[in-house]
Design an enzyme around this catalytic site. Sequence first.
Site, PDB file in Angstrom:
ATOM      1  N   ARG A   1      -3.972  10.382   4.432  1.00 31.67           N
ATOM      2  CA  ARG A   1      -2.891  11.292   4.458  1.00 31.67           C
ATOM      3  C   ARG A   1      -1.925  11.348   3.448  1.00 31.67           C
ATOM      4  O   ARG A   1      -1.394  12.206   2.844  1.00 31.67           O
ATOM      5  CB  ARG A   1      -1.759  11.249   5.664  1.00 31.67           C
ATOM      6  CG  ARG A   1      -2.427  11.883   7.001  1.00 31.67           C
ATOM      7  CD  ARG A   1      -1.333  11.674   8.086  1.00 31.67           C
ATOM      8  NE  ARG A   1      -0.136  12.366   7.802  1.00 31.67           N
ATOM      9  CZ  ARG A   1      -0.108  13.691   7.852  1.00 31.67           C
ATOM     10  NH1 ARG A   1      -0.786  14.446   8.560  1.00 31.67           N
ATOM     11  NH2 ARG A   1       1.341  14.049   7.487  1.00 31.67           N
TER      12      ARG A   1
ATOM     13  N   ASP B   1       4.997   0.658  11.941  1.00 33.22           N
ATOM     14  CA  ASP B   1       3.657   0.127  11.401  1.00 33.22           C
ATOM     15  C   ASP B   1       3.405  -1.335  11.793  1.00 33.22           C
ATOM     16  O   ASP B   1       2.337  -1.864  11.684  1.00 33.22           O
ATOM     17  CB  ASP B   1       3.595   0.190   9.754  1.00 33.22           C
ATOM     18  CG  ASP B   1       3.390   1.761   9.466  1.00 33.22           C
ATOM     19  OD1 ASP B   1       2.919   2.437  10.132  1.00 33.22           O
ATOM     20  OD2 ASP B   1       3.395   1.777   8.076  1.00 33.22           O
TER      21      ASP B   1
ATOM     22  N   LYS C   1       0.805  -1.155  -0.103  1.00 28.68           N
ATOM     23  CA  LYS C   1      -0.188  -0.023  -0.161  1.00 28.68           C
ATOM     24  C   LYS C   1       1.027   1.365   0.139  1.00 28.68           C
ATOM     25  O   LYS C   1       0.930   2.135  -0.897  1.00 28.68           O
ATOM     26  CB  LYS C   1      -0.886   0.154   1.217  1.00 28.68           C
ATOM     27  CG  LYS C   1      -1.464   1.559   1.528  1.00 28.68           C
ATOM     28  CD  LYS C   1      -2.343   1.095   2.633  1.00 28.68           C
ATOM     29  CE  LYS C   1      -1.593   1.781   3.916  1.00 28.68           C
ATOM     30  NZ  LYS C   1      -1.268   3.277   4.260  1.00 28.68           N
TER      31      LYS C   1
HETATM   32  C1  UD1 Z   1       4.565   6.870   6.313  1.00 30.72           C
HETATM   33  C2  UD1 Z   1       3.539   5.775   6.115  1.00 30.72           C
HETATM   34  C3  UD1 Z   1       3.397   5.385   7.417  1.00 30.72           C
HETATM   35  C4  UD1 Z   1       4.249   5.143   8.488  1.00 30.72           C
HETATM   36  C5  UD1 Z   1       5.232   6.211   8.365  1.00 30.72           C
HETATM   37  C6  UD1 Z   1       6.664   6.301   9.197  1.00 30.72           C
HETATM   38  C7  UD1 Z   1       2.591   5.857   3.905  1.00 30.72           C
HETATM   39  C8  UD1 Z   1       1.543   6.199   2.981  1.00 30.72           C
HETATM   40  N1  UD1 Z   1       2.564   6.041   5.052  1.00 30.72           N
HETATM   41  O1  UD1 Z   1       3.737   7.958   6.766  1.00 30.72           O
HETATM   42  O2  UD1 Z   1       2.462   4.190   7.297  1.00 30.72           O
HETATM   43  O3  UD1 Z   1       3.847   4.954   9.804  1.00 30.72           O
HETATM   44  O4  UD1 Z   1       5.725   6.622   7.160  1.00 30.72           O
HETATM   45  O5  UD1 Z   1       7.103   4.900   8.722  1.00 30.72           O
HETATM   46  O6  UD1 Z   1       3.730   5.537   3.290  1.00 30.72           O
HETATM   47  N2  UD1 Z   1       6.727  14.614  10.590  1.00 30.72           N
HETATM   48  C9  UD1 Z   1       6.858  15.919  10.672  1.00 30.72           C
HETATM   49  N3  UD1 Z   1       6.613  16.819   9.752  1.00 30.72           N
HETATM   50  C10 UD1 Z   1       6.506  16.481   8.537  1.00 30.72           C
HETATM   51  C11 UD1 Z   1       6.170  15.144   8.049  1.00 30.72           C
HETATM   52  C12 UD1 Z   1       6.258  13.991   9.293  1.00 30.72           C
HETATM   53  O7  UD1 Z   1       7.363  16.457  11.912  1.00 30.72           O
HETATM   54  O8  UD1 Z   1       6.232  17.312   7.772  1.00 30.72           O
HETATM   55  C13 UD1 Z   1       6.953  13.605  11.580  1.00 30.72           C
HETATM   56  C14 UD1 Z   1       5.860  12.700  11.780  1.00 30.72           C
HETATM   57  O9  UD1 Z   1       4.864  13.227  12.315  1.00 30.72           O
HETATM   58  C15 UD1 Z   1       6.329  11.517  12.485  1.00 30.72           C
HETATM   59  C16 UD1 Z   1       7.528  11.433  11.592  1.00 30.72           C
HETATM   60  O10 UD1 Z   1       7.984  12.751  11.112  1.00 30.72           O
HETATM   61  O11 UD1 Z   1       6.732  11.724  13.926  1.00 30.72           O
HETATM   62  C17 UD1 Z   1       7.679  10.450  10.486  1.00 30.72           C
HETATM   63  O12 UD1 Z   1       6.582  10.557   9.644  1.00 30.72           O
HETATM   64  P1  UD1 Z   1       6.576  10.305   8.218  1.00 30.72           P
HETATM   65  O13 UD1 Z   1       7.731   9.430   7.874  1.00 30.72           O
HETATM   66  O14 UD1 Z   1       6.197  11.628   7.530  1.00 30.72           O
HETATM   67  O15 UD1 Z   1       5.328   9.630   8.043  1.00 30.72           O
HETATM   68  P2  UD1 Z   1       4.449   9.603   6.636  1.00 30.72           P
HETATM   69  O16 UD1 Z   1       5.456   9.571   5.597  1.00 30.72           O
HETATM   70  O17 UD1 Z   1       3.266  10.549   6.795  1.00 30.72           O
END
Ligand code: UD1
Length: 420
Positions: free
Chosen positions: A92, A307, A22
């Site tokens: 998201r 995850d 996914k």
């Molecule tokens: C992706 C995955 C999700 C997984 C996550 C972490 C997809 C569709 N989803 O989510 O299943 O749990 O990676 O492996 O691929 N953060 C910030 N600022 C930002 C973006 C993120 O502070 O602009 C923080 C988040 O709150 C979190 C951390 O960075 O604490 C990691 O998040 P991130 O890797 O961005 O998760 P996603 O890419 O949204």
Amino acid sequence: MDKLFIEGGSVLKGSVTVSGSKNALLPVLAAALLTPEKCVIKNAPALSDTNTMIRIIKNLGVQVEVEGSVIKIKSGNFKKFAAPYRLVSTMRASFCVLGPLLARLKKAEVSLPGGCVIGVRPVDLHIKGLKALGASIEIKDGYVCAKAKRLCGKDIFLGGAFGSSVLATGNIMMAATLAKGTTVIENAACEPEVVSLADFLNKMGANIKGQGSPTIEIKGVKSLGGAEYENIPDRIEASTLAIASAITKGEVTIKNVIVKHLSALIEKLEEAGVTVKRGKNFIIVKRNGSVKPVDVTALPYPGFPTDAQAQFMSLMSIASGISVITEKIYPDRFMHVPELNRMGADIYREGPYAIVHGVKQLNGAPVMASDLRASAALVLAGLVAKGKTEVLRVYHLDRGYENLDIKLTQLGAKIYRTKQ
Ligand code: UD1
């Protein structure tokens, strides 16, 4: 809305095939917006998240055809350049259409995704990266409104309070493919899903190097063309099935996996006393003795995946001792703790730590799925619990697992789906 009834106590046996990923698929679908030519994406899992992304893309006026597990996208003409709140708020990952739309159309409006039950999930890194490439960005009425005459390559440090970001790395990487000059992303996410996105973009004619390492270099090109892509197997589904085998004292062959993507999980399963035989593209997961308690910390790849944290906690809840589970990515991702405790687990949460006192037996109970991976954890707990477990709100599960209940039933589990 569906719910699941699980009669615990079955030992899982046999073999099962993992579906396409996914998290790798969703950004790849967004990447197809970067070219007017046709992209063909194979091994796409049939999930509600896949449908949401397709709806967002179709809503832009783009042609999408789905034939079984093959998705064809031709982004010849756009009628719109916006992704609306009603769709983005449910998933998201849809935020990653921002980079491709901006690069291709010079403007994009994407709703801010809003809160999420697993914790605060800001998008500051996505915005920081796109601004660095020269976009002007305004937040208006809950939407991120981005414009740029021409994006320009830049060195970007993409680290936040919780380290790297998977989707921000993808978003910036996609935008940078059509930027003028070279972009270097420092502190890039190293997850396999980022690598698969970069590989797809390179097939489309992009010039990306370093994917899989914390430094990714993207040399901008004038245009991208159509490409075919074979989606990678879902490492989180594979992890969930591996834990299902372990928790039921089963013996299950899990086919269609990339073993390297599962290293952190396999090591923790082995520490817990589970035997894992590694094949070329399969693993055999078997447990004979009791589950040993193991401390686990969820970290960015190649660390233990956040995850799979909830599912591993279900396993630790029947371990012969105390384990500490630390969540370094989403410190509030513990919605499954009170639900597991309703089933007789003994878990105490303190900040980003869960202290799990293993119990001899979990007991079936009605429980509420709060999010995707928490639902999977409750299903796993239900498999080993005494009596009947009723998992409510399984639409969360259906967002990210293709037929998990059917696959587990084929392995010998007693699971029934009914309307809630
Ligand atoms: C992706 C995955 C999700 C997984 C996550 C972490 C997809 C569709 N989803 O989510 O299943 O749990 O990676 O492996 O691929 N953060 C910030 N600022 C930002 C973006 C993120 O502070 O602009 C923080 C988040 O709150 C979190 C951390 O960075 O604490 C990691 O998040 P991130 O890797 O961005 O998760 P996603 O890419 O949204």
